[in-house]
Enzyme design. Structure first.
Site, PDB file in Angstrom:
ATOM      1  CG  ASP A  90      -2.905   5.941   3.985  1.00 39.95           C
ATOM      2  OD1 ASP A  90      -3.043   5.883   2.758  1.00 39.95           O
ATOM      3  OD2 ASP A  90      -3.208   5.014   4.754  1.00 39.95           O
ATOM      4  CG  HIS A  92      -3.986   7.443   8.857  1.00 41.84           C
ATOM      5  ND1 HIS A  92      -5.240   6.927   9.114  1.00 41.84           N
ATOM      6  CD2 HIS A  92      -3.395   6.576   7.984  1.00 41.84           C
ATOM      7  CE1 HIS A  92      -5.399   5.799   8.445  1.00 41.84           C
ATOM      8  NE2 HIS A  92      -4.303   5.572   7.743  1.00 41.84           N
ATOM      9  CG  ASP A 118      -6.954   5.496   5.060  1.00 41.26           C
ATOM     10  OD1 ASP A 118      -8.176   5.341   4.858  1.00 41.26           O
ATOM     11  OD2 ASP A 118      -6.199   4.566   5.397  1.00 41.26           O
ATOM     12  CG  ASN A 150      -8.954   1.481   5.004  1.00 36.74           C
ATOM     13  OD1 ASN A 150      -8.138   2.328   4.640  1.00 36.74           O
ATOM     14  ND2 ASN A 150      -8.745   0.721   6.058  1.00 36.74           N
ATOM     15  CG  HIS A 151      -9.041   4.507   8.543  1.00 32.04           C
ATOM     16  ND1 HIS A 151      -9.166   4.341   9.897  1.00 32.04           N
ATOM     17  CD2 HIS A 151      -8.088   3.628   8.144  1.00 32.04           C
ATOM     18  CE1 HIS A 151      -8.318   3.413  10.309  1.00 32.04           C
ATOM     19  NE2 HIS A 151      -7.649   2.960   9.265  1.00 32.04           N
ATOM     20  CG  HIS A 199      -7.234   3.856   0.367  1.00 28.11           C
ATOM     21  ND1 HIS A 199      -6.418   4.850   0.845  1.00 28.11           N
ATOM     22  CD2 HIS A 199      -7.311   2.929   1.363  1.00 28.11           C
ATOM     23  CE1 HIS A 199      -6.018   4.549   2.074  1.00 28.11           C
ATOM     24  NE2 HIS A 199      -6.554   3.391   2.408  1.00 28.11           N
ATOM     25  CG  HIS A 281      -4.800   0.136   2.155  1.00 22.26           C
ATOM     26  ND1 HIS A 281      -5.577   0.532   3.228  1.00 22.26           N
ATOM     27  CD2 HIS A 281      -5.071  -1.193   1.972  1.00 22.26           C
ATOM     28  CE1 HIS A 281      -6.287  -0.506   3.657  1.00 22.26           C
ATOM     29  NE2 HIS A 281      -5.984  -1.562   2.921  1.00 22.26           N
TER      30      HIS A 281
END
Length: 521
Positions: A90, A92, A118, A150-151, A199, A281
């Site tokens: 990730d 982010h 992500d 998932n984002h 992910h 994740h």
């Protein structure tokens, strides 16, 4: 003896108070500056500009996103990637830490990279991450690979920060282009014919690699089913020491998908002749976690990689990347890098300063209302009957109490501004729980997000307390790990397995020409 010089009472409103911090470039990069004569992005110029918080012309940003999407669209659901490769978790929106990642992992010009998704949300430089990674994808389409997290969807980016960031820094057109590009991201990768890279993790509806190849990925991820599971599922907390015989159980942390067990992973690996599963994740204190070894291979059955150091500026975690070369796996850790500061939810300084102004205004109102004493009020109301005079006094007292309560709210906002901002950053909507400020400091100390979105509570939060441990930050942020409410969510009384088995329509037979995994070398 010379007279002392008079101090100029005027305060400049145009000079920067902190001159050591450079002002972000006002110039937006043009297509000629970003692309060379062959139409390839000049990633060094782009990087230098984004590092200064510079922006691009909207048409340039759209070109990078759409050209990157066209390359991603041609790729299979399940990528085949050879070693050597550097695997990243990730990001982010932590763009400045992404730059550190490339220092640690090696230049993309001569290093093969696989990102596990992500790229956006939570951090305040998500669009910079997208633009830079997509530019690298255009420049190095065969050596830099991007999976979906998932984002990377409309539902989460609307709920968290990415959509708002795009609208503030660019426009909703740029956001919509990003969503279309996210729909093109592959779902998984087979690394060196030995490792399945995703992910989130496994699904009860995915038994073979061909099950991944057959999925229709070009859409918004559904609330349940195999595509959802690839992006959302997690290993059980007691993975490898399970107390249940079930391979898959409902994921209560995420509010969707599943927890998968050690036997489920081992069975999948053996059935598909694989060595391990690499996933992201979940934030990790050390930046990675290696789970229980497979009894047949002696290699960790599951590995989690997380590449966002000091996640959300409060986790105090290290980040890591995984380098795999010549059948040797190395983990490289790194710490966070300094980055420009944004107020929560991209708040501007005028909005942020309102509590300071409000406290003074309400203080003035209270003082004005308190000018009259009870005796003065009594003398003014001699002409009224007793009941009317008493009612009028009570109305005035209620007004004074209301203004006093408002003054207390603004006072708490001003005195505990840093703690309030931290608490806002840990709530899903960026809003404070109802009644927190009116209750003063003590209420703020025991604030929960119960009144906002969920039953999970932010416990132990105190204005005087600084978050110092990874576990504490993870506990406070737990509510944000859940899938936000959505209309197409699975009914709570439905059986997860039976619904997933009914999702035959999610597969359309495309992208089925992939090779089977070979024996472990």
């Amino acid at each position: 003896m010379s007279e002392p010089k008079a101090i100029d009472p005027k305060l400049s409103t145009t000079d920067r108070v902190v001159k050591a911090v450079p002002f972000p470039p006002s110039h937006r990069l043009t297509a000629k500056e970003v692309f060379d004569n062959d139409g390839k992005p000049r990633v060094d110029i782009l990087k230098a500009h984004l590092m200064k918080e510079g922006r691009l012309e909207e048409t340039v940003a759209l070109r990078i996103i759409t050209e990157g999407a066209s390359i991603l669209r041609q790729e299979k659901n399940l990528l085949d990637i050879d070693a050597p490769v550097t695997v990243c978790g990730d990001i982010h929106g932590q763009f400045f830490d992404l730059m550190k990642l490339f220092e640690v992992g090696g230049s993309p010009a001569n290093t093969r990279y696989l990102f596990l998704g992500d790229y956006v949300d939570r951090g305040y430089f998500s669009i910079e991450c997208v633009l830079y990674l997509w530019a690298l994808k255009i420049l190095y389409p065969k050596t830099l690979f991007l999976l979906r997290g998932n984002h990377e969807c409309r539902h989460l980016t609307e709920y968290f920060t990415f959509k708002q960031e795009c609208k503030i820094k660019y426009s909703e057109r740029v956001y919509d282009a990003c969503m279309d590009a996210f729909d093109c991201l592959p779902l998984a990768a087979l690394m060196n014919q030995q490792f399945l890279c995703v992910h989130g993790g496994l699904s009860p509806e995915i038994n073979t690699l061909d099950d991944i190849r057959k999925l229709d990925r070009f859409k918004e991820p559904p609330a349940y089913g195999p595509m959802c599971d690839i992006l959302w599922s997690d290993p059980l907390e007691d993975f490898g020491n399970e107390k249940t015989q079930e391979h898959f159980t409902h994921n209560t942390v995420r509010g969707c998908s599943y927890f998968y067990s050690y036997p489920a992973v081992c069975e999948f690996l053996q059935h598909n002749n694989l060595l391990s599963i690499l996933r992201a994740h979940e934030a990790q204190d050390a930046g990675y976690r290696m789970y229980r070894k497979s009894q047949t291979t002696g290699f960790p059955s599951l590995i989690t990689i997380f590449s966002a150091p000091n996640y959300l500026d409060v986790y105090n975690n290290k980040a890591a990347v995984l380098k795999y070369e010549n059948n040797v796996m190395n983990i490289r850790q790194f710490n966070c890098s300094p980055h420009p500061y944004w107020l929560p939810n991209f708040m501007d300084v005028f909005t942020w300063s309102l509590p300071f102004v409000g406290e003074k205004v309400t203080e003035m109102l209270v003082n004005v209302l308190n000018i009259c004493s009870d005796d003065e009020l009594g003398s003014e109301e001699d002409g009224f009957d007793g009941a009317t005079a008493a009612a009028r006094k009570e109305v005035i007292r209620n007004k004074i109490r209301a203004i006093g309560k408002m003054a207390r709210v603004f006072s708490v906002l001003r005195e505990e501004s840093e703690s309030v901002l931290t608490l806002k950053g840990l709530t899903p909507t960026g809003m404070l729980p109802s009644g927190v400020l009116s209750g003063g400091k003590q209420t703020l100390q025991s604030a929960t997000v119960e009144a906002i979105e969920a039953d999970e509570a932010i416990k132990g939060f105190s204005p005087q307390h600084k978050i110092t441990s990874f576990e504490e930050a993870k506990g406070l942020d737990r509510i944000n790990e859940r899938m936000p409410p959505r209309r197409d969510a699975m009914p709570s009384d439905a059986n997860l397995n039976s619904i997933n088995k009914a999702l035959a329509s999610e597969t359309n037979g495309t992208d089925s020409n992939g090779s089977n995994s070979s024996n472990i070398q």
